[in-house]
Design a protein around this motif. Structure first.
Motif, PDB file in Angstrom:
ATOM      1  N   HIS A 156       0.837  -1.195   0.000  1.00  0.00           N
ATOM      2  CA  HIS A 156       0.000   0.000   0.000  1.00  0.00           C
ATOM      3  C   HIS A 156       0.875   1.250   0.000  1.00  0.00           C
ATOM      4  O   HIS A 156       1.920   1.296   0.657  1.00  0.00           O
ATOM      5  CB  HIS A 156      -0.930   0.009   1.218  1.00  0.00           C
ATOM      6  N   GLU A 195       1.700   2.525   3.379  1.00  0.00           N
ATOM      7  CA  GLU A 195       2.725   1.751   4.074  1.00  0.00           C
ATOM      8  C   GLU A 195       4.114   2.122   3.573  1.00  0.00           C
ATOM      9  O   GLU A 195       5.062   2.230   4.362  1.00  0.00           O
ATOM     10  CB  GLU A 195       2.481   0.263   3.876  1.00  0.00           C
ATOM     11  N   ARG A 207       4.845   5.433   5.187  1.00  0.00           N
ATOM     12  CA  ARG A 207       5.051   5.391   6.641  1.00  0.00           C
ATOM     13  C   ARG A 207       6.387   4.778   7.030  1.00  0.00           C
ATOM     14  O   ARG A 207       7.041   5.236   7.963  1.00  0.00           O
ATOM     15  CB  ARG A 207       3.925   4.573   7.310  1.00  0.00           C
ATOM     16  N   ALA A 210     -10.528  -0.509   5.289  1.00  0.00           N
ATOM     17  CA  ALA A 210      -9.392  -0.100   6.115  1.00  0.00           C
ATOM     18  C   ALA A 210      -8.082  -0.332   5.373  1.00  0.00           C
ATOM     19  O   ALA A 210      -7.163   0.496   5.421  1.00  0.00           O
ATOM     20  CB  ALA A 210      -9.396  -0.857   7.437  1.00  0.00           C
ATOM     21  N   TRP A 211      -7.997  -1.468   4.664  1.00  0.00           N
ATOM     22  CA  TRP A 211      -6.768  -1.727   3.916  1.00  0.00           C
ATOM     23  C   TRP A 211      -6.705  -0.853   2.659  1.00  0.00           C
ATOM     24  O   TRP A 211      -5.665  -0.253   2.365  1.00  0.00           O
ATOM     25  CB  TRP A 211      -6.646  -3.201   3.511  1.00  0.00           C
ATOM     26  N   HIS A 254      -5.957   2.856   3.788  1.00  0.00           N
ATOM     27  CA  HIS A 254      -4.811   3.198   4.648  1.00  0.00           C
ATOM     28  C   HIS A 254      -3.763   2.099   4.776  1.00  0.00           C
ATOM     29  O   HIS A 254      -2.765   2.287   5.475  1.00  0.00           O
ATOM     30  CB  HIS A 254      -5.308   3.566   6.049  1.00  0.00           C
ATOM     31  N   GLN A 298      -4.170  -0.611   6.361  1.00  0.00           N
ATOM     32  CA  GLN A 298      -4.291  -1.151   7.715  1.00  0.00           C
ATOM     33  C   GLN A 298      -5.303  -2.299   7.731  1.00  0.00           C
ATOM     34  O   GLN A 298      -6.244  -2.318   6.938  1.00  0.00           O
ATOM     35  CB  GLN A 298      -4.747  -0.054   8.682  1.00  0.00           C
ATOM     36  N   THR A 299      -5.109  -3.228   8.643  1.00  0.00           N
ATOM     37  CA  THR A 299      -6.030  -4.342   8.793  1.00  0.00           C
ATOM     38  C   THR A 299      -6.761  -4.233  10.119  1.00  0.00           C
ATOM     39  O   THR A 299      -6.190  -3.782  11.119  1.00  0.00           O
ATOM     40  CB  THR A 299      -5.294  -5.688   8.733  1.00  0.00           C
TER      41      THR A 299
END
Length: 295
Positions: free
Chosen positions: A189, A192, A195, A287-288, A291, A293-294
């Motif tokens: 992603h 990711e 970040r 969410a994934w 962002h 995220q899981t």
């Protein structure tokens, strides 16, 4: 019996894509496919892969003749195929096509990269504005709410991700997501990568089976920073004979930021986006998709 493997069942033809080459394309066991909708970190990921293949912390190790877009509709696809067949090193290959339009091999590696859909829409708006030709301008009228409504409302068509719409990006996501249990399909992603780039470089090296020293991982992450990538594009554009479809090639790497819609879309626009995306994906998938995220 095991679960079914992905099959190529569709052809996609649009303004920039033509998947006919896949009917004869020969996949090698160590091929790496970078599979993304447009403006989701395609070139970024290709550059990381090329640096890991060559073990060289230099963004110039990537160029689109070494790591070509195999099903690009406005280039000679037979020439692209011949170029790839002549390569003796490990190949890194770009495609924007959903999984149901490409050739799947259980031995190759598929890197699926996505980004917050609204950021993609605004990155595309800047991308199209920077193009010398105006053949995609109709998708981005001056009124941002009007353009965003087109992004939300237009359905999936046989153009695939060339639609440049929420539905087409969700279809690309879904085509791979349904096979995420396969050991050679990996999801990355944009958020990711933003970040924790060193962590994602290390993850990519593991996926690729590359033994890389920790110092080189840090060097590659530095070389793949947004500023470094943009500086590399600027240097490339200054080389004699350089040609580009863009007015400013360095602006191909527009800003590298997220939340591009802030101050540009109304609350009503975002309410409509929330409702439309909620029709398409679950909370965990959202969410994934937004962002990385899981839940």
């Amino acid at each position: 019996m095991g679960q079914p493997l992905p099959q190529r069942t569709k052809d996609y033809v649009g303004e920039v894509t033509n998947t006919d080459i896949w009917s004869s394309f020969e996949v090698r066991p160590d091929d790496i496919f970078v599979c993304t909708p447009p403006k989701c970190g395609t070139t970024w990921t290709q550059t990381l892969v090329r640096m890991l293949i060559t073990k060289t912390a230099d963004p110039a190790t990537y160029n689109n003749r070494v790591s070509p877009w195999v099903d690009c509709g406005f280039r000679d696809r037979e020439e692209q195929d011949a170029l790839l067949k002549a390569q003796t090193h490990r190949r890194c290959i770009k495609t924007h096509t959903p999984l149901d339009g490409i050739t799947y091999s259980p031995d190759a590696t598929y890197l699926v990269v996505h980004r917050h859909p609204v950021d993609v829409h605004f990155s595309l708006r800047s991308h199209v504005a920077n193009m010398k030709d105006d053949w995609l301008d109709y998708l981005f009228p001056e009124d941002m709410s009007e353009a965003f409504a087109m992004f939300l409302d237009r359905p999936v068509s046989s153009k695939g991700t060339d639609d440049l719409t929420l539905a087409s990006f969700e279809h690309h996501f879904r085509s791979f997501w349904e096979f995420r249990h396969l050991p050679n399909i990996h999801f990355l992603h944009y958020a990711e990568l933003s970040r924790d780039l060193p962590g994602q470089v290390a993850r990519l090296a593991k996926i690729m089976g590359s033994e890389i020293e920790p110092e080189l991982i840090d060097d590659i992450a530095q070389a793949a920073s947004f500023g470094s990538m943009k500086d590399n594009a600027r240097r490339a554009s200054q080389q004699p004979g350089f040609k580009s479809a863009f007015q400013d090639y360095a602006q191909f790497f527009s800003s590298g930021t997220s939340n591009k819609w802030e101050g540009k879309l109304s609350a009503h626009d975002m309410v409509r986006y929330d409702a439309r995306l909620s029709e398409m994906v679950s909370l965990a998938e959202r969410a994934w998709l937004e962002h990385g995220q899981t839940l």
